[in-house]
Design a protein around this motif. Structure first.
Motif, short mmCIF file in Angstrom:
data_model
loop_
_atom_site.label_atom_id
_atom_site.label_comp_id
_atom_site.label_asym_id
_atom_site.label_seq_id
_atom_site.Cartn_x
_atom_site.Cartn_y
_atom_site.Cartn_z
N GLN A 40 0.81 -1.21 0.00
CA GLN A 40 0.00 0.00 0.00
C GLN A 40 0.85 1.27 0.00
N SER A 41 2.01 1.22 0.61
CA SER A 41 2.83 2.43 0.72
C SER A 41 3.65 2.68 -0.54
N GLY A 42 3.73 1.69 -1.40
CA GLY A 42 4.50 1.86 -2.62
C GLY A 42 6.00 1.78 -2.40
N LEU A 43 6.40 1.23 -1.27
CA LEU A 43 7.83 1.06 -1.02
C LEU A 43 8.41 0.08 -2.04
N PRO A 44 9.60 0.35 -2.50
CA PRO A 44 10.19 -0.58 -3.47
C PRO A 44 10.53 -1.92 -2.80
N GLU A 45 10.47 -2.95 -3.60
CA GLU A 45 10.81 -4.28 -3.11
C GLU A 45 12.31 -4.36 -2.86
N ASN A 46 12.71 -5.25 -1.99
CA ASN A 46 14.12 -5.45 -1.71
C ASN A 46 14.84 -5.79 -3.02
N PRO A 47 15.90 -5.06 -3.35
CA PRO A 47 16.58 -5.28 -4.63
C PRO A 47 17.13 -6.69 -4.82
N ILE A 48 17.41 -7.39 -3.75
CA ILE A 48 17.95 -8.74 -3.85
C ILE A 48 16.92 -9.70 -4.45
N ASN A 49 15.64 -9.37 -4.36
CA ASN A 49 14.60 -10.27 -4.85
C ASN A 49 14.72 -10.55 -6.35
N ASP A 50 15.16 -9.57 -7.13
CA ASP A 50 15.34 -9.81 -8.57
C ASP A 50 16.39 -10.89 -8.81
N GLU A 51 17.50 -10.79 -8.09
CA GLU A 51 18.56 -11.79 -8.23
C GLU A 51 18.08 -13.16 -7.75
N LEU A 52 17.32 -13.17 -6.66
CA LEU A 52 16.80 -14.44 -6.13
C LEU A 52 15.82 -15.08 -7.11
N ARG A 53 14.96 -14.26 -7.71
CA ARG A 53 14.02 -14.78 -8.70
C ARG A 53 14.74 -15.37 -9.92
N LYS A 54 15.84 -14.72 -10.30
CA LYS A 54 16.64 -15.23 -11.43
C LYS A 54 17.20 -16.61 -11.08
N LEU A 55 17.74 -16.75 -9.88
CA LEU A 55 18.27 -18.05 -9.44
C LEU A 55 17.16 -19.10 -9.40
N ILE A 56 15.99 -18.71 -8.90
CA ILE A 56 14.85 -19.64 -8.84
C ILE A 56 14.47 -20.09 -10.25
N GLU A 58 16.28 -20.28 -12.82
CA GLU A 58 17.33 -21.16 -13.35
C GLU A 58 17.36 -22.51 -12.63
N GLY A 59 16.47 -22.70 -11.67
CA GLY A 59 16.43 -23.95 -10.92
C GLY A 59 17.49 -24.05 -9.83
N GLU A 60 18.03 -22.93 -9.43
CA GLU A 60 19.09 -22.87 -8.42
C GLU A 60 18.52 -22.46 -7.06
N ASP A 61 17.54 -23.22 -6.60
CA ASP A 61 16.88 -22.88 -5.33
C ASP A 61 17.86 -22.86 -4.16
N ILE A 62 18.78 -23.80 -4.12
CA ILE A 62 19.72 -23.86 -3.00
C ILE A 62 20.62 -22.64 -3.00
N LYS A 63 21.09 -22.22 -4.17
CA LYS A 63 21.90 -21.00 -4.25
C LYS A 63 21.08 -19.79 -3.85
N ALA A 64 19.80 -19.78 -4.22
CA ALA A 64 18.92 -18.67 -3.85
C ALA A 64 18.75 -18.61 -2.34
N ILE A 65 18.55 -19.76 -1.72
CA ILE A 65 18.41 -19.80 -0.25
C ILE A 65 19.69 -19.30 0.41
#
Length: 91
Positions: A40-56, A58-65
């Motif tokens: 609701q506040s329009g705060l930006p999402e944590n920037p690391i989430n983009d990198e984590l989504r990329k790893l996910i 690519e099937g790299e869940d363990i690296k994302a964790i």
């Protein structure tokens, strides 16, 4: 006498488990509230989430964790739950 101590310990463990369950429920409600406030506040999402989504993706869940744990200071369980939440948000 030993049976009484065993029963008391058992009751104590049951009470502790009930409190832990209650605390987990409180944490889930707080997380939901924080998620809603963030949206609701329009705060930006944590920037690391983009990198984590990329790893996910690519099937790299363990690296994302691992990356989530290192970056956000999460425990192993918290890191897995964080990645699972990102995975479910993408669907």
């Amino acid at each position: 006498m030993e049976y009484i101590l065993i029963i008391i310990a058992f009751l104590f463990i049951i009470k502790l488990l009930a409190k832990v369950d209650k605390l987990e429920g409180s944490i889930k409600r707080m997380q939901y509230t924080l998620d809603q406030l963030t949206q609701q506040s329009g705060l930006p999402e944590n920037p690391i989430n983009d990198e984590l989504r990329k790893l996910i993706k690519e099937g790299e869940d363990i690296k994302a964790i691992k990356k989530a744990r290192e970056t956000l200071g999460l425990s192993l369980l918290e890191g897995k739950e964080y990645i699972d939440r990102l995975k479910s948000d993408n669907r």
